[in-house]
Scaffold this active site. Structure first.
Site, PDB file in Angstrom:
ATOM      1  N   GLN A 124       0.834  -1.206   0.000  1.00  6.57           N
ATOM      2  CA  GLN A 124       0.000   0.000   0.000  1.00  6.57           C
ATOM      3  C   GLN A 124       0.875   1.265   0.000  1.00  6.57           C
ATOM      4  O   GLN A 124       1.650   1.462   0.938  1.00  6.57           O
ATOM      5  CB  GLN A 124      -0.862  -0.021   1.271  1.00  6.57           C
ATOM      6  CG  GLN A 124      -1.789   1.156   1.431  1.00  6.57           C
ATOM      7  CD  GLN A 124      -2.535   1.080   2.762  1.00  6.57           C
ATOM      8  OE1 GLN A 124      -1.951   0.703   3.788  1.00  6.57           O
ATOM      9  NE2 GLN A 124      -3.794   1.440   2.765  1.00  6.57           N
ATOM     10  N   GLY A 125       0.740   2.087  -1.021  1.00  5.89           N
ATOM     11  CA  GLY A 125       1.550   3.306  -1.132  1.00  5.89           C
ATOM     12  C   GLY A 125       0.754   4.554  -0.843  1.00  5.89           C
ATOM     13  O   GLY A 125       0.391   5.298  -1.758  1.00  5.89           O
ATOM     14  N   SER A 127       1.438   6.556   2.573  1.00  3.82           N
ATOM     15  CA  SER A 127       2.224   7.500   3.390  1.00  3.82           C
ATOM     16  C   SER A 127       3.472   7.992   2.673  1.00  3.82           C
ATOM     17  O   SER A 127       4.096   7.258   1.902  1.00  3.82           O
ATOM     18  CB  SER A 127       2.647   6.834   4.698  1.00  3.82           C
ATOM     19  OG  SER A 127       1.532   6.319   5.369  1.00  3.82           O
ATOM     20  N   GLU A 244     -10.076  -1.197   5.252  1.00  6.01           N
ATOM     21  CA  GLU A 244      -8.940  -1.364   6.164  1.00  6.01           C
ATOM     22  C   GLU A 244      -9.366  -1.165   7.626  1.00  6.01           C
ATOM     23  O   GLU A 244      -8.927  -1.871   8.514  1.00  6.01           O
ATOM     24  CB  GLU A 244      -7.857  -0.343   5.777  1.00  6.01           C
ATOM     25  CG  GLU A 244      -6.568  -0.508   6.545  1.00  6.01           C
ATOM     26  CD  GLU A 244      -5.466   0.399   6.019  1.00  6.01           C
ATOM     27  OE1 GLU A 244      -5.785   1.357   5.271  1.00  6.01           O
ATOM     28  OE2 GLU A 244      -4.296   0.174   6.363  1.00  6.01           O
ATOM     29  N   ASN A 362      -5.484   6.552  15.867  1.00  4.06           N
ATOM     30  CA  ASN A 362      -6.739   6.598  16.620  1.00  4.06           C
ATOM     31  C   ASN A 362      -7.175   8.029  16.942  1.00  4.06           C
ATOM     32  O   ASN A 362      -8.368   8.290  17.090  1.00  4.06           O
ATOM     33  CB  ASN A 362      -6.609   5.735  17.886  1.00  4.06           C
ATOM     34  CG  ASN A 362      -6.739   4.256  17.542  1.00  4.06           C
ATOM     35  OD1 ASN A 362      -6.726   3.889  16.366  1.00  4.06           O
ATOM     36  ND2 ASN A 362      -6.876   3.410  18.545  1.00  4.06           N
ATOM     37  N   GLU A 363      -6.196   8.952  17.015  1.00  7.12           N
ATOM     38  CA  GLU A 363      -6.595  10.353  17.220  1.00  7.12           C
ATOM     39  C   GLU A 363      -7.431  10.822  16.025  1.00  7.12           C
ATOM     40  O   GLU A 363      -8.467  11.482  16.175  1.00  7.12           O
ATOM     41  CB  GLU A 363      -5.357  11.263  17.374  1.00  7.12           C
ATOM     42  CG  GLU A 363      -4.580  11.082  18.668  1.00  7.12           C
ATOM     43  CD  GLU A 363      -3.684   9.853  18.674  1.00  7.12           C
ATOM     44  OE1 GLU A 363      -3.453   9.272  17.591  1.00  7.12           O
ATOM     45  OE2 GLU A 363      -3.232   9.452  19.762  1.00  7.12           O
TER      46      GLU A 363
HETATM   47  C1  LIG Z   1       2.690  -1.186  11.459  1.00  7.82           C
HETATM   48  C2  LIG Z   1       2.464  -0.075  10.483  1.00  7.82           C
HETATM   49  C3  LIG Z   1       2.233  -0.389   9.152  1.00  7.82           C
HETATM   50  C4  LIG Z   1       2.032   0.628   8.224  1.00  7.82           C
HETATM   51  N1  LIG Z   1       1.881   0.277   6.911  1.00  7.82           N
HETATM   52  C5  LIG Z   1       1.707   1.238   5.986  1.00  7.82           C
HETATM   53  C6  LIG Z   1       1.580   0.891   4.612  1.00  7.82           C
HETATM   54  O1  LIG Z   1       1.629  -0.282   4.236  1.00  7.82           O
HETATM   55  N2  LIG Z   1       1.428   1.869   3.712  1.00  7.82           N
HETATM   56  C7  LIG Z   1       1.371   3.183   4.069  1.00  7.82           C
HETATM   57  O2  LIG Z   1       1.176   4.021   3.196  1.00  7.82           O
HETATM   58  N3  LIG Z   1       1.517   3.566   5.371  1.00  7.82           N
HETATM   59  C8  LIG Z   1       1.696   2.613   6.331  1.00  7.82           C
HETATM   60  N4  LIG Z   1       1.846   2.962   7.658  1.00  7.82           N
HETATM   61  C9  LIG Z   1       1.949   4.376   8.020  1.00  7.82           C
HETATM   62  C10 LIG Z   1       0.719   4.918   8.736  1.00  7.82           C
HETATM   63  O3  LIG Z   1      -0.354   5.023   7.840  1.00  7.82           O
HETATM   64  C11 LIG Z   1       1.090   6.260   9.350  1.00  7.82           C
HETATM   65  O4  LIG Z   1       2.082   6.021  10.330  1.00  7.82           O
HETATM   66  C12 LIG Z   1      -0.091   6.957   9.993  1.00  7.82           C
HETATM   67  O5  LIG Z   1      -1.033   7.351   9.032  1.00  7.82           O
HETATM   68  C13 LIG Z   1       0.335   8.206  10.796  1.00  7.82           C
HETATM   69  O6  LIG Z   1       1.130   9.041  10.009  1.00  7.82           O
HETATM   70  P1  LIG Z   1       2.560   9.566  10.526  1.00  7.82           P
HETATM   71  O7  LIG Z   1       3.330   8.374  10.998  1.00  7.82           O
HETATM   72  O8  LIG Z   1       3.139  10.423   9.470  1.00  7.82           O
HETATM   73  O9  LIG Z   1       2.228  10.434  11.833  1.00  7.82           O
HETATM   74  P2  LIG Z   1       1.689  11.933  11.858  1.00  7.82           P
HETATM   75  O10 LIG Z   1       0.596  12.097  10.861  1.00  7.82           O
HETATM   76  O11 LIG Z   1       2.856  12.854  11.755  1.00  7.82           O
HETATM   77  O12 LIG Z   1       1.066  12.012  13.308  1.00  7.82           O
HETATM   78  C14 LIG Z   1       1.879  12.121  14.489  1.00  7.82           C
HETATM   79  C15 LIG Z   1       0.948  12.207  15.686  1.00  7.82           C
HETATM   80  O13 LIG Z   1       0.099  13.381  15.595  1.00  7.82           O
HETATM   81  C16 LIG Z   1      -1.267  13.017  15.669  1.00  7.82           C
HETATM   82  N5  LIG Z   1      -2.063  13.862  14.777  1.00  7.82           N
HETATM   83  C17 LIG Z   1      -1.770  14.206  13.501  1.00  7.82           C
HETATM   84  N6  LIG Z   1      -2.741  14.983  12.987  1.00  7.82           N
HETATM   85  C18 LIG Z   1      -3.693  15.122  13.950  1.00  7.82           C
HETATM   86  C19 LIG Z   1      -4.965  15.783  14.025  1.00  7.82           C
HETATM   87  N7  LIG Z   1      -5.455  16.464  12.993  1.00  7.82           N
HETATM   88  N8  LIG Z   1      -5.689  15.698  15.196  1.00  7.82           N
HETATM   89  C20 LIG Z   1      -5.198  14.996  16.238  1.00  7.82           C
HETATM   90  N9  LIG Z   1      -3.993  14.333  16.230  1.00  7.82           N
HETATM   91  C21 LIG Z   1      -3.255  14.400  15.101  1.00  7.82           C
HETATM   92  C22 LIG Z   1      -1.312  11.575  15.211  1.00  7.82           C
HETATM   93  O14 LIG Z   1      -2.458  10.898  15.714  1.00  7.82           O
HETATM   94  C23 LIG Z   1      -0.009  11.005  15.771  1.00  7.82           C
HETATM   95  O15 LIG Z   1      -0.181  10.664  17.125  1.00  7.82           O
HETATM   96  C24 LIG Z   1       2.042   1.978   8.621  1.00  7.82           C
HETATM   97  C25 LIG Z   1       2.255   2.289   9.979  1.00  7.82           C
HETATM   98  C26 LIG Z   1       2.469   1.296  10.888  1.00  7.82           C
HETATM   99  C27 LIG Z   1       2.719   1.649  12.333  1.00  7.82           C
END
Ligand SMILES: Cc1cc2nc3c(=O)[nH]c(=O)nc-3n(C[C@H](O)[C@H](O)[C@H](O)COP(=O)(O)OP(=O)(O)OC[C@H]3O[C@@H](n4cnc5c(N)ncnc54)[C@H](O)[C@@H]3O)c2cc1C
Length: 379
Positions: A124-125, A127, A244, A362-363
């Protein structure tokens, strides 16, 4: 809502149970390593050979045309039998429902049988380094190439689960930088062996190469690999996201099986457990059962023609927190032995901690529930 299974569903359960009991392999190495991924694929191909890989799909694509109820039954039996987690899950549970909804007839005929057979393996692409929660903020570009008959992809994806072992990626790219953020995106299916794609594994703290970064340097993707309408990728991606978070990626059978294992652990290790721990065990089992019953309600409504929509966020919150609590209770019962990964509970706990992050944190799900389910004002 009818909470009983009819004779045909019971017969389906018995057949699935017999097959699983005769075929489920012993524990396999982690599917997030090259060796474990290969072992899981062998298992998934055996499932496919006997038509258990995608039971709810039409027979022409390798399924059994099973109802949603039968699919739930199969999932219960699958996890009850201790069968391996599915390394092909992104293709089967995320992309395929989206292909059924948005794919052309050619795309369905081309990809669905190969996904079912674990030949086309999708990651899945979504992030990117600067776009996780804010998915509409992605910067990877799709630039029109009329002479080439398609689009040129440029940019970078990250946290791509099992990207190092897959041969295809489904992903979102910005095709119209002038449009409003959610409007100028297109959903592509990309072969990872195309010229200009570089996949770089990212080691995790637990030692597995479970993630990858994927780089695109002017990768030519033909028009027939666009899923849905050009510039309408957000709508298509939201369908994938609903699968998902909601029904298909994490069925109740998985959590019921873990909760049952927890109760078994309590029976052997819980004699001296403090009352708080006993309560945590009971709570985990009751919550798993509540999730199962809630899902029955969801399926009833889906079969009546309703779509899941934002309620999938509520389900995702529930199952991800349930999974953490169940593993915490198990580690509480195991005490120091838990550190040795007795019964696989420690590895399971580490993965459960990712549940509140992947599939949208979850946020973010709480924001969705507040605004779109409860109708509260935007924060
Ligand atoms: C095990 C695992 C597998 C994954 N697999 C994939 C994959 O296959 N393909 C893919 O594309 N991605 C994948 N991901 C990535 C995942 O989708 C992202 O980690 C997730 O969407 C959060 O993005 P981020 O890590 O950039 O955190 P950020 O978006 O930077 O967030 C950081 C923190 O800020 C909080 N936050 C951000 N915005 C808000 C808001 N508006 N209100 C309240 N809180 C907020 C978040 O909840 C989090 O706690 C995977 C992640 C994990 C852990």
């Amino acid at each position: 809502m009818d909470l009983t299974f009819d004779d045909a569903e019971q017969a389906f359960r018995a057949e699935a149970r017999r097959w699983l009991e005769a075929n489920v392999p012993g524990p396999l190495p982690s599917g997030d390593t090259a060796e474990g991924f290969a072992a899981h694929l062998e298992w998934e191909r055996r499932l496919f050979a006997d038509r258990w890989a995608v039971v709810s799909w039409p027979e022409e694509y390798g399924g059994r045309g099973a109802s949603l109820w039968e699919w739930l039954v199969f999932e219960e039996e699958y996890w009850r039998a201790g069968a391996p987690s599915r390394v092909n899950q992104n293709g089967i549970f995320l992309l395929a429902p989206t292909l059924f909804e948005f794919g052309t007839d050619e795309q369905k005929a081309r990809f669905l049988p190969r996904i079912a057979a674990a030949v086309d393996l999708f990651c899945q692409g979504w992030s990117e380094p600067n776009a996780g929660s804010d998915l509409a903020g992605i910067q990877s570009r799709a630039v029109r190439d009329d002479a080439g008959g398609g689009w040129r992809l440029r940019g970078q994806k990250t946290w791509t689960t099992r990207g190092a072992f897959c041969n295809w990626l489904f992903g979102l790219f910005r095709s119209d930088p002038e449009a409003e953020r959610h409007r100028g995106l297109t959903y592509f299916l990309v072969p990872l062996d195309a010229d200009g794609v570089t996949v770089r594994p990212v080691g995790r703290l637990d030692g597995d190469d479970g993630f990858a970064e994927v780089f695109f340097e002017d990768v030519l993707v033909p028009d027939d690999l666009v899923l849905g309408e050009v510039h309408q990728g957000w709508r298509v991606a939201m369908a994938t996201t609903s699968s998902e978070r909601g029904l298909s990626l994490r069925s109740p059978g998985r959590f019921m099986a873990t909760a049952t294992r927890l109760v078994d652990l309590y029976r052997t290790r819980g004699a001296d457990a403090d009352p708080g721990l006993r309560e945590a065990v009971v709570r985990a089992w009751m919550d798993a059962d509540a999730y199962r019953l809630h899902t029955f309600g969801v399926v009833t409504r889906m079969l009546a023609g309703e779509s899941l929509g934002a309620e999938s966020s509520f389900m995702k919150l529930f199952w991800s927190e349930l999974d953490v609590a169940t593993h915490e209770a198990a580690l509480g019962l195991l005490g120091r032995e838990g550190e040795l990964d007795a019964g696989g509970w420690m590895k399971g706990y580490q993965f459960s901690l990712a549940g509140p992050i992947y599939a949208g944190t979850n946020e973010i799900q709480r924001n969705v529930v507040a605004e779109r389910v409860l109708g509260l004002p935007r924060g």
